[in-house]
Scaffold this motif. Structure first.
Motif, PDB file in Angstrom:
ATOM      1  N   VAL A   1      75.837  37.757  34.115  1.00 46.64           N
ATOM      2  CA  VAL A   1      76.501  36.472  33.887  1.00 46.64           C
ATOM      3  C   VAL A   1      75.925  35.390  34.787  1.00 46.64           C
ATOM      4  CG1 VAL A   1      78.696  35.229  34.018  1.00 46.64           C
ATOM      5  CG2 VAL A   1      78.635  37.574  33.114  1.00 46.64           C
ATOM      6  N   SER A   2      75.863  35.655  36.080  1.00 46.93           N
ATOM      7  CA  SER A   2      75.358  34.646  37.015  1.00 46.93           C
ATOM      8  C   SER A   2      75.259  35.247  38.402  1.00 46.93           C
ATOM      9  CB  SER A   2      76.296  33.430  37.062  1.00 46.93           C
ATOM     10  OG  SER A   2      77.529  33.787  37.675  1.00 46.93           O
ATOM     11  N   ARG A   3      74.664  34.490  39.291  1.00 48.66           N
ATOM     12  CA  ARG A   3      74.751  34.810  40.702  1.00 48.66           C
ATOM     13  C   ARG A   3      76.094  34.337  41.232  1.00 48.66           C
ATOM     14  NH1 ARG A   3      72.472  38.134  43.828  1.00 48.66           N
ATOM     15  NH2 ARG A   3      72.682  36.725  45.596  1.00 48.66           N
ATOM     16  N   LYS A   4      76.605  35.025  42.225  1.00 47.09           N
ATOM     17  CA  LYS A   4      77.849  34.576  42.838  1.00 47.09           C
ATOM     18  C   LYS A   4      77.731  33.131  43.317  1.00 47.09           C
ATOM     19  CE  LYS A   4      80.847  38.093  44.897  1.00 47.09           C
ATOM     20  NZ  LYS A   4      81.229  38.748  46.150  1.00 47.09           N
ATOM     21  N   ASP A   5      76.560  32.807  43.886  1.00 41.95           N
ATOM     22  CA  ASP A   5      76.387  31.465  44.436  1.00 41.95           C
ATOM     23  C   ASP A   5      76.081  30.423  43.368  1.00 41.95           C
ATOM     24  OD1 ASP A   5      73.795  32.172  43.826  1.00 41.95           O
ATOM     25  OD2 ASP A   5      73.158  32.392  45.894  1.00 41.95           O
ATOM     26  N   SER A   6      76.005  30.822  42.085  1.00 45.49           N
ATOM     27  CA  SER A   6      75.816  29.821  41.032  1.00 45.49           C
ATOM     28  C   SER A   6      77.122  29.569  40.280  1.00 45.49           C
ATOM     29  CB  SER A   6      74.721  30.265  40.054  1.00 45.49           C
ATOM     30  OG  SER A   6      75.138  31.356  39.269  1.00 45.49           O
ATOM     31  N   GLN A   7      78.181  30.209  40.710  1.00 45.06           N
ATOM     32  CA  GLN A   7      79.519  29.875  40.217  1.00 45.06           C
ATOM     33  C   GLN A   7      80.073  28.797  41.140  1.00 45.06           C
ATOM     34  OE1 GLN A   7      81.969  33.411  40.095  1.00 45.06           O
ATOM     35  NE2 GLN A   7      81.545  33.726  37.952  1.00 45.06           N
TER      36      GLN A   7
ATOM     37  N   GLY B   1      87.670  20.380  39.823  1.00 44.74           N
ATOM     38  CA  GLY B   1      88.818  21.238  39.582  1.00 44.74           C
ATOM     39  C   GLY B   1      88.566  22.368  38.608  1.00 44.74           C
ATOM     40  N   HIS B   2      87.321  22.503  38.132  1.00 47.43           N
ATOM     41  CA  HIS B   2      86.994  23.527  37.144  1.00 47.43           C
ATOM     42  C   HIS B   2      85.966  24.514  37.720  1.00 47.43           C
ATOM     43  CE1 HIS B   2      88.932  21.330  33.794  1.00 47.43           C
ATOM     44  NE2 HIS B   2      88.491  20.239  34.414  1.00 47.43           N
ATOM     45  N   ARG B   3      86.109  25.780  37.344  1.00 45.83           N
ATOM     46  CA  ARG B   3      85.101  26.775  37.705  1.00 45.83           C
ATOM     47  C   ARG B   3      84.000  26.737  36.648  1.00 45.83           C
ATOM     48  NH1 ARG B   3      84.757  30.462  41.364  1.00 45.83           N
ATOM     49  NH2 ARG B   3      86.950  30.226  41.955  1.00 45.83           N
ATOM     50  N   ILE B   4      82.763  26.587  37.099  1.00 48.53           N
ATOM     51  CA  ILE B   4      81.630  26.365  36.193  1.00 48.53           C
ATOM     52  C   ILE B   4      80.522  27.367  36.483  1.00 48.53           C
ATOM     53  CG2 ILE B   4      79.814  24.724  35.513  1.00 48.53           C
ATOM     54  CD1 ILE B   4      81.735  22.468  36.303  1.00 48.53           C
ATOM     55  N   GLU B   5      79.940  27.909  35.428  1.00 47.10           N
ATOM     56  CA  GLU B   5      78.729  28.730  35.525  1.00 47.10           C
ATOM     57  C   GLU B   5      77.536  27.818  35.248  1.00 47.10           C
ATOM     58  OE1 GLU B   5      78.607  31.760  36.385  1.00 47.10           O
ATOM     59  OE2 GLU B   5      80.567  32.651  35.977  1.00 47.10           O
ATOM     60  N   LEU B   6      76.667  27.644  36.250  1.00 45.11           N
ATOM     61  CA  LEU B   6      75.527  26.756  36.062  1.00 45.11           C
ATOM     62  C   LEU B   6      74.619  27.232  34.931  1.00 45.11           C
ATOM     63  CD1 LEU B   6      74.583  25.953  39.767  1.00 45.11           C
ATOM     64  CD2 LEU B   6      75.885  24.547  38.168  1.00 45.11           C
ATOM     65  N   GLY B   7      74.595  28.538  34.700  1.00 51.19           N
ATOM     66  CA  GLY B   7      73.767  29.090  33.635  1.00 51.19           C
ATOM     67  C   GLY B   7      74.172  28.588  32.255  1.00 51.19           C
ATOM     68  N   GLU B   8      75.446  28.235  32.093  1.00 49.97           N
ATOM     69  CA  GLU B   8      75.900  27.708  30.805  1.00 49.97           C
ATOM     70  C   GLU B   8      75.267  26.348  30.523  1.00 49.97           C
ATOM     71  OE1 GLU B   8      80.085  27.760  30.097  1.00 49.97           O
ATOM     72  OE2 GLU B   8      80.375  29.638  31.183  1.00 49.97           O
ATOM     73  N   ILE B   9      75.046  25.575  31.564  1.00 49.16           N
ATOM     74  CA  ILE B   9      74.413  24.265  31.395  1.00 49.16           C
ATOM     75  C   ILE B   9      72.941  24.447  31.042  1.00 49.16           C
ATOM     76  CG2 ILE B   9      73.915  22.055  32.523  1.00 49.16           C
ATOM     77  CD1 ILE B   9      76.352  22.598  34.337  1.00 49.16           C
ATOM     78  N   ASP B  10      72.282  25.411  31.702  1.00 49.07           N
ATOM     79  CA  ASP B  10      70.893  25.737  31.337  1.00 49.07           C
ATOM     80  C   ASP B  10      70.803  26.125  29.865  1.00 49.07           C
ATOM     81  OD1 ASP B  10      69.427  25.382  33.764  1.00 49.07           O
ATOM     82  OD2 ASP B  10      70.362  27.187  34.554  1.00 49.07           O
ATOM     83  N   SER B  11      71.711  26.986  29.433  1.00 50.59           N
ATOM     84  CA  SER B  11      71.686  27.466  28.050  1.00 50.59           C
ATOM     85  C   SER B  11      71.868  26.317  27.058  1.00 50.59           C
ATOM     86  CB  SER B  11      72.781  28.512  27.826  1.00 50.59           C
ATOM     87  OG  SER B  11      72.553  29.656  28.624  1.00 50.59           O
TER      88      SER B  11
END
Length: 505
Positions: A406-412, A417-427
């Motif tokens: 899913v992601s690296r811990k440090d990329s969450q 106010g929202h939890r975001i996965e940076l990988g979703e933006i890349d995708s």
């Protein structure tokens, strides 16, 4: 009764007795047979042992060449372990490595001799001067008799997120286990012809080096400059009858994103393994279409677990937005997903990917504090000592029972106010046909998301494109177009450089 293998050199010894004159390692211009590798390694082992070196690091400072890996095996014949460096490493990094190692011995080639003699190592020897040493069979036999499969064979230095080198120590047992399980999963044989892409001072080349010794296969060391000229690279593969590549994702993307596969596909290539980063689906699909009859494998695993721990064979068609799974663990390896409470993650729940088994390395050289941080007691086992390695990666199990990164811990991140996965933006950005590569960074000081990309689309147009896929709180504050994506020496996206650049914007 079949004796248990306890030393990686047994692979070489069995193979040289079977196919002594077969080409083992080559640059495409210069090569060495298994017999030449064996003689050179035993000579170097003899020289080191006769000079009193045992159970200590031997630095190998040579250009990428068959002689380099021969020096690796020579260090192991002496009962020592090798540490590879090269002239492309910054002097400051070499100094940091040597501060940890305190090495007494260094083997170099003629090209690197001048620099080698400035590094402060007491004993510096030219490969050519010691590789002709007369073998002392009795001495080498005595060393072997006292070796155990838990003895170290190499130290690979990895920077991680801090930039401070950490030396991962691997032993015979973990590398033998890795060689056997990787070879079984990917179907290597004596007919395998590898094209090695990664520098020899990482653990990644084990995917080629060890099966070559085990089966009597052949490995070609691809000149680095060819990866800047994709058509010439594909020609190199065909000229040397390469049928297997195990490369980092960026190497494949470099070829497909420049359109090299549109009119030219490699003729002999039939097995493709990739890893180290997430393969963008668009580029992965280009490769699958270009080589429909080739076998594709996604590999996953950290250096701390001897390279790769999981594999997925591409034996089904992925749905449009489905990430490429990393699959299932190799034999004798167990993957545990732990939640924030150190409990096993529930079905469908994300958790930190933790690894247990003989694949675990011995920890970090001369660094017990860092070792204790990530090599920890299995929290699911309260009854006896059992180590796991905490990868810092987040994963989940999909509907097929496959592990998905899913992601690296440090990329969450927590943003607005929202939890975001940076990988979703890349995708989302990679959905644009005009975008070739991306890397999303969070500038914590400025509290903003920065998207770096390579492509043929203007920054403002990419922002408008993303607005059609992302909620407002996930939108990058700025999109930055790059001519090329910065890469680390082993071909991964250089996130640390991008974070530094983001802080200056």
């Amino acid at each position: 009764m079949i004796a248990m293998q306890k030393n990686i050199l047994e692979y070489l010894e069995k193979t040289v007795s079977r196919v002594p004159d077969k080409l083992a390692f080559s640059t495409g211009k210069e090569g060495m047979t298994f017999l030449e590798v064996s003689r050179g390694a035993r000579a170097i082992g003899t020289f080191l042992a006769e000079n009193g070196f045992r159970s200590e690091p031997i630095v190998i400072f040579m250009d990428k060449h068959p002689r380099t890996v021969t020096a690796f095996w020579g260090a192991i014949y002496a009962g020592c372990f090798y540490v590879c460096i090269d002239e492309k490493m910054p002097v400051s990094r070499i100094e940091a490595i040597f501060k940890s190692l305190s090495p007494r011995a260094l083997i170099c080639d003629k090209k690197n001799e001048k620099t080698a003699r400035t590094l402060g190592v007491e004993n510096v020897w030219l490969y050519d001067d010691i590789a002709e040493t007369e073998e002392n069979t009795e001495l080498l036999g005595d060393i072997r008799a006292h070796q155990c499969d838990t003895d170290p064979i190499y130290v690979v230095f990895t920077s991680g997120s801090t930039g401070v080198p950490k030396g991962v120590v691997a032993c015979h047992r973990s590398v033998i286990d890795y060689t056997e399980t990787l070879s079984k999963a990917l179907g290597f044989s004596e007919n395998t012809v590898f094209a090695n892409q990664t520098p020899l001072y990482f653990d990644a080349p084990l995917k080629e080096l060890m099966p070559t010794l085990k089966f009597g296969a052949t490995t070609y060391f691809v000149p680095k400059m060819l990866f800047s000229f994709p058509v010439r690279l594909l020609d190199y593969l065909d000229e040397n009858n390469i049928n297997t590549v195990c490369w980092v994702v960026s190497a494949f993307v470099q070829i497909s994103s420049l359109g090299a596969l549109e009119n030219r596909t490699p003729k002999t290539l039939n097995k493709i393994a990739f890893g180290s980063e997430v393969f963008p689906r668009k580029q992965y699909d280009i490769w699958r279409k270009a080589l429909p009859n080739a076998e594709f494998f996604n590999l996953y695993g950290p250096t701390e677990a001897t390279g790769m721990s999981c594999y997925w064979k591409a034996d089904r068609v992925l749905s449009e937005n489905e990430p490429i799974p990393v699959g299932r663990p190799f034999d004798n390896t167990d993957i545990i997903l732990l939640n924030d409470k150190d409990e096993r993650a529930e079905k469908g729940e994300q958790g930190e990917i933790c690894i247990r088994g003989t694949c675990l390395t011995l920890g970090y050289y001369n660094n017990p504090e860092k070792t204790a941080e990530v090599f920890t007691q299995n929290p699911l086992n309260k009854f006896y000592p059992e180590l796991i390695y905490r990868t810092g990666d987040i994963g989940r199990i999909n509907e097929y029972g496959e592990l998905v990164f899913v992601s690296r811990k440090d990329s969450q991140i927590k943003h607005m106010g929202h939890r975001i996965e940076l990988g979703e933006i890349d995708s989302a950005a990679q959905k644009s046909d005009s975008v070739k590569r991306t890397c999303c960074i969070y500038d914590a000081d400025a509290k903003r998301i920065v998207l770096f990309y390579v492509g043929d689309i203007a920054e403002s147009d990419l922002s408008a494109f993303l607005a059609g896929y992302l909620p407002r709180y996930m939108m990058p504050a700025v999109c930055v177009k790059l001519d090329v994506m910065p890469l680390t020496d082993n071909g991964k996206t250089d996130r640390r450089t991008l974070k530094e650049k983001a802080a200056t914007l």
